[in-house]
Write an enzyme that holds these catalytic residues in place. Structure first.
Site, mmCIF file in Angstrom:
data_model
loop_
_atom_site.group_PDB
_atom_site.id
_atom_site.type_symbol
_atom_site.label_atom_id
_atom_site.label_comp_id
_atom_site.label_asym_id
_atom_site.label_seq_id
_atom_site.Cartn_x
_atom_site.Cartn_y
_atom_site.Cartn_z
ATOM 1 N N ARG A 60 30.421 10.252 18.691
ATOM 2 C CA ARG A 60 29.149 10.810 18.238
ATOM 3 C C ARG A 60 29.165 12.316 18.482
ATOM 4 O O ARG A 60 29.946 12.805 19.296
ATOM 5 C CB ARG A 60 27.951 10.164 18.928
ATOM 6 C CG ARG A 60 27.950 10.360 20.399
ATOM 7 C CD ARG A 60 26.988 9.445 21.123
ATOM 8 N NE ARG A 60 26.892 9.923 22.504
ATOM 9 C CZ ARG A 60 25.885 10.597 22.992
ATOM 10 N NH1 ARG A 60 24.840 10.882 22.235
ATOM 11 N NH2 ARG A 60 25.881 11.008 24.234
ATOM 12 N N ARG A 120 20.800 18.120 20.061
ATOM 13 C CA ARG A 120 19.612 18.050 20.918
ATOM 14 C C ARG A 120 18.388 18.591 20.205
ATOM 15 O O ARG A 120 18.413 19.735 19.753
ATOM 16 C CB ARG A 120 19.821 18.892 22.170
ATOM 17 C CG ARG A 120 20.644 18.182 23.185
ATOM 18 C CD ARG A 120 20.546 18.913 24.509
ATOM 19 N NE ARG A 120 21.685 18.511 25.315
ATOM 20 C CZ ARG A 120 22.259 19.259 26.227
ATOM 21 N NH1 ARG A 120 21.798 20.462 26.464
ATOM 22 N NH2 ARG A 120 23.287 18.809 26.906
ATOM 23 N N ARG A 136 48.703 17.769 25.395
ATOM 24 C CA ARG A 136 48.430 19.099 24.863
ATOM 25 C C ARG A 136 48.439 20.025 26.073
ATOM 26 O O ARG A 136 47.882 19.680 27.130
ATOM 27 C CB ARG A 136 47.048 19.079 24.194
ATOM 28 C CG ARG A 136 46.784 20.307 23.379
ATOM 29 C CD ARG A 136 47.417 20.243 22.016
ATOM 30 N NE ARG A 136 47.077 21.457 21.284
ATOM 31 C CZ ARG A 136 47.952 22.199 20.632
ATOM 32 N NH1 ARG A 136 49.222 21.864 20.579
ATOM 33 N NH2 ARG A 136 47.563 23.280 19.988
ATOM 34 N N ARG A 170 38.889 30.006 24.117
ATOM 35 C CA ARG A 170 37.765 30.379 24.981
ATOM 36 C C ARG A 170 38.115 31.588 25.822
ATOM 37 O O ARG A 170 39.295 31.826 26.105
ATOM 38 C CB ARG A 170 37.431 29.276 25.989
ATOM 39 C CG ARG A 170 37.464 27.877 25.493
ATOM 40 C CD ARG A 170 36.800 26.953 26.487
ATOM 41 N NE ARG A 170 37.755 26.208 27.301
ATOM 42 C CZ ARG A 170 37.410 25.318 28.223
ATOM 43 N NH1 ARG A 170 36.134 25.100 28.478
ATOM 44 N NH2 ARG A 170 38.318 24.666 28.911
ATOM 45 N N GLU A 194 42.088 31.464 26.932
ATOM 46 C CA GLU A 194 42.742 30.142 26.950
ATOM 47 C C GLU A 194 43.373 29.859 25.595
ATOM 48 O O GLU A 194 42.677 29.832 24.577
ATOM 49 C CB GLU A 194 41.678 29.088 27.283
ATOM 50 C CG GLU A 194 42.207 27.671 27.292
ATOM 51 C CD GLU A 194 41.130 26.672 27.743
ATOM 52 O OE1 GLU A 194 40.301 27.006 28.610
ATOM 53 O OE2 GLU A 194 41.138 25.558 27.197
ATOM 54 N N TYR A 254 41.717 11.464 30.300
ATOM 55 C CA TYR A 254 40.901 12.599 30.724
ATOM 56 C C TYR A 254 39.751 12.073 31.567
ATOM 57 O O TYR A 254 38.978 11.227 31.102
ATOM 58 C CB TYR A 254 40.340 13.389 29.520
ATOM 59 C CG TYR A 254 39.489 14.532 30.029
ATOM 60 C CD1 TYR A 254 40.046 15.767 30.282
ATOM 61 C CD2 TYR A 254 38.147 14.343 30.345
ATOM 62 C CE1 TYR A 254 39.286 16.804 30.817
ATOM 63 C CE2 TYR A 254 37.377 15.362 30.884
ATOM 64 C CZ TYR A 254 37.960 16.591 31.115
ATOM 65 O OH TYR A 254 37.206 17.596 31.662
ATOM 66 N N ASP A 283 36.580 13.620 34.145
ATOM 67 C CA ASP A 283 35.945 14.724 34.850
ATOM 68 C C ASP A 283 36.118 14.510 36.352
ATOM 69 O O ASP A 283 36.472 13.405 36.796
ATOM 70 C CB ASP A 283 34.449 14.798 34.485
ATOM 71 C CG ASP A 283 34.222 15.597 33.209
ATOM 72 O OD1 ASP A 283 35.030 16.508 32.933
ATOM 73 O OD2 ASP A 283 33.249 15.315 32.489
HETATM 74 C C1 LIG Z 1 41.366 22.486 31.028
HETATM 75 C C2 LIG Z 1 40.589 21.499 31.846
HETATM 76 C C3 LIG Z 1 39.313 21.816 32.293
HETATM 77 C C4 LIG Z 1 38.589 20.902 33.044
HETATM 78 N N1 LIG Z 1 37.320 21.232 33.424
HETATM 79 C C5 LIG Z 1 36.582 20.341 34.116
HETATM 80 C C6 LIG Z 1 35.214 20.638 34.482
HETATM 81 O O1 LIG Z 1 34.684 21.695 34.159
HETATM 82 N N2 LIG Z 1 34.527 19.709 35.188
HETATM 83 C C7 LIG Z 1 35.070 18.512 35.552
HETATM 84 O O2 LIG Z 1 34.393 17.691 36.190
HETATM 85 N N3 LIG Z 1 36.369 18.201 35.227
HETATM 86 C C8 LIG Z 1 37.124 19.079 34.523
HETATM 87 N N4 LIG Z 1 38.443 18.785 34.213
HETATM 88 C C9 LIG Z 1 39.036 17.532 34.721
HETATM 89 C C10 LIG Z 1 39.683 17.729 36.119
HETATM 90 O O3 LIG Z 1 40.703 18.703 36.019
HETATM 91 C C11 LIG Z 1 40.235 16.376 36.594
HETATM 92 O O4 LIG Z 1 39.171 15.469 36.773
HETATM 93 C C12 LIG Z 1 41.007 16.420 37.917
HETATM 94 O O5 LIG Z 1 41.924 17.466 37.981
HETATM 95 C C13 LIG Z 1 41.737 15.100 38.114
HETATM 96 O O6 LIG Z 1 42.318 15.069 39.394
HETATM 97 P P1 LIG Z 1 43.644 14.232 39.670
HETATM 98 O O7 LIG Z 1 43.798 14.163 41.133
HETATM 99 O O8 LIG Z 1 43.601 12.964 38.908
HETATM 100 O O9 LIG Z 1 44.816 15.049 38.972
HETATM 101 P P2 LIG Z 1 45.466 16.502 39.317
HETATM 102 O O10 LIG Z 1 44.389 17.474 39.635
HETATM 103 O O11 LIG Z 1 46.372 16.789 38.209
HETATM 104 O O12 LIG Z 1 46.270 16.187 40.651
HETATM 105 C C14 LIG Z 1 47.495 15.480 40.649
HETATM 106 C C15 LIG Z 1 48.363 16.086 41.722
HETATM 107 O O13 LIG Z 1 49.559 15.291 41.852
HETATM 108 C C16 LIG Z 1 50.645 16.166 42.073
HETATM 109 N N5 LIG Z 1 51.885 15.447 41.746
HETATM 110 C C17 LIG Z 1 52.334 15.067 40.530
HETATM 111 N N6 LIG Z 1 53.509 14.419 40.642
HETATM 112 C C18 LIG Z 1 53.811 14.382 41.959
HETATM 113 C C19 LIG Z 1 54.903 13.871 42.690
HETATM 114 N N7 LIG Z 1 55.926 13.255 42.088
HETATM 115 N N8 LIG Z 1 54.923 14.032 44.030
HETATM 116 C C20 LIG Z 1 53.910 14.673 44.666
HETATM 117 N N9 LIG Z 1 52.844 15.193 44.005
HETATM 118 C C21 LIG Z 1 52.789 15.045 42.669
HETATM 119 C C22 LIG Z 1 50.339 17.341 41.170
HETATM 120 O O14 LIG Z 1 51.064 18.494 41.554
HETATM 121 C C23 LIG Z 1 48.818 17.491 41.374
HETATM 122 O O15 LIG Z 1 48.534 18.360 42.452
HETATM 123 C C24 LIG Z 1 39.154 19.654 33.404
HETATM 124 C C25 LIG Z 1 40.448 19.331 32.956
HETATM 125 C C26 LIG Z 1 41.131 20.222 32.148
HETATM 126 C C27 LIG Z 1 42.466 19.823 31.591
#
Ligand SMILES: Cc1cc2nc3c(=O)[nH]c(=O)nc-3n(C[C@H](O)[C@H](O)[C@H](O)COP(=O)(O)OP(=O)(O)OC[C@H]3O[C@@H](n4cnc5c(N)ncnc54)[C@H](O)[C@@H]3O)c2cc1C
Length: 382
Positions: A176, A180, A257, A288, A313, A361, A363
């Protein structure tokens, strides 16, 4: 740390939340992080010259409607109450997103009232010949908001974001496109929003600050697991790295991506008057511009400083080894993911999660919520 009850591989928000819950339940946890720092993609750096908190992997705004997540994070940090607003530049003018009365009235030069907006958008969407069932992203978007708004704010932005003509993207990508019927220009509808007053890094430092947690950075668990002492090696593992890397990409890599960020410090107190501006036209190569000082309006010294840090970006094609940002959801990638997920389920003592592990993805709040669920579920059976 001698005895280890669990290993957390990856110190992003998912891994740090899991580690904290296990530690508070009396488990000794070893956190291994591949990068030189904890925090994953929410990591920030404080610029030494200006004191500005720079979001290393793109802007991150915390927002949630999930009570238990809000209660959990506020045990560690306080939020500054920042409310996210996004502007859009199109054809030399600046508009307020999301699609709502402010944008529609400015774009069409109208003075619609809230009650008039839904019918106006429906009429715009119904103009011209339309397929019965939208076959692709473009047709679906036009069916929601009409061609003029789509052409101005969605088409080129989407093309830049995904590196392909929106007609090549599936209609199901957009479920969707809400419009607003108000002048509410808050980008998120969650009223709990903000940036940690003491910065995002303090959230991670405090999550990991527990006597049952030890942390080692610059350790890739995929390599470490083959060299570790057997007692540690046998501990259950919570892995939040890429799920395809876990199995040597044997079914092929899952596509992402990627993004490139170009950062600049400008001798200006304020460059764009807000934290994020989207560029929706084809002649601007980036999507952006982020201006980080606006995330801390409460910090009078930083706001008044005579310089500012901006970051453009640029979405880009991903290849193995590049930083993965957005999973590319296609029937093929879903099929491949299912193969990896089935492999992971066969490995005893392994829990895979986080955005890279689930290839989704999420948040920040959803990542925390899933980590709380995973850790408490595991605690109840182990
Ligand atoms: C461009 C962008 C903007 C975003 N903006 C927002 C926002 O404004 N608000 C919001 O709520 N969310 C946002 N997000 C989402 C947010 O980034 C994620 O929710 C969050 O980072 C997820 O956390 P994670 O721990 O799953 O992954 P990650 O943050 O990717 O953490 C995974 C970790 O595992 C480590 N790792 C990987 N492989 C290994 C290995 N083999 N051994 C040891 N360590 C390893 C990596 O180095 C990393 O530190 C955004 C995402 C993107 C892409």
């Amino acid at each position: 740390m001698g005895q280890v009850d669990a290993i957390v591989a990856g110190a992003g928000i998912w891994g740090c939340t899991v580690a904290r819950v296990l530690a508070e339940n009396g488990r000794k946890v070893l956190v291994l992080e591949k990068r030189p720092h904890v925090g994953g993609n929410v990591r920030c750096e404080t610029d030494p010259e200006t004191g500005i908190e720079v979001h290393t992997y793109g802007s991150h705004i915390f927002h949630t409607h999930i009570d238990r997540v809000w209660d959990f994070v506020r045990r560690f940090v306080e939020f500054n109450g920042y409310q996210h607003k996004v502007l859009a530049r199109h054809a030399g003018k600046t508009y307020f997103l999301p699609l709502g009365l402010a944008l529609v009235n400015q774009f069409y030069g109208l003075d619609l009232k809230p009650s008039e907006l839904p019918d106006f958008i429906a009429a715009e969407a119904g103009r011209g010949t339309r397929p019965c069932v939208p076959a692709n992203f473009e047709e679906q978007a036009i069916a929601f908001i009409g061609k003029p708004l789509y052409d101005a704010f969605i088409r080129e932005y989407t093309r830049k974001q995904w590196g392909t003509d929106p007609r090549n993207l599936g209609a199901d990508i957009i479920k969707r496109l809400p419009v607003r019927a108000s002048y509410d220009i808050n980008y998120y509808s969650d009223y709990r929003q903000g940036i940690p007053l003491t910065g995002y890094n303090s959230l991670f430092d405090r999550l990991l600050d527990h006597p049952n947690i030890s942390v080692e950075c610059n350790v890739d668990w995929l390599e470490w697991r083959h060299q570790a002492p057997s007692t540690k090696h046998q501990a259950p593992v919570f892995y939040s790295g890429p799920i395809d890397a876990l199995f040597g990409y044997k079914f092929g890599p899952l596509p992402w991506r990627s993004l490139r960020f170009e950062r600049e410090c400008l001798p200006l107190a304020d460059f764009q008057g807000t934290s994020v501006v989207n560029y929706t036209d084809a002649d601007v190569p980036f999507t952006r511009i982020h201006e980080f000082k606006h995330y801390h309006p409460e910090n009078a010294a930083v706001m008044a400083a005579p310089s500012t840090i901006i970051c453009c970006e640029y979405p880009q094609t991903w290849k193995l080894g590049d930083e993965p940002y957005y999973p590319v959801d296609t029937p093929e990638s879903r099929e491949r993911l299912a193969l990896y997920t089935a492999e992971a389920a066969k490995v005893p003592g392994l829990v895979v999660g986080g955005r890279l592990g689930e290839y989704r993805y999420y948040d920040i709040d959803r990542s925390i919520d899933r980590a709380l669920e995973t850790a408490s579920g595991w605690m109840s059976t182990n």
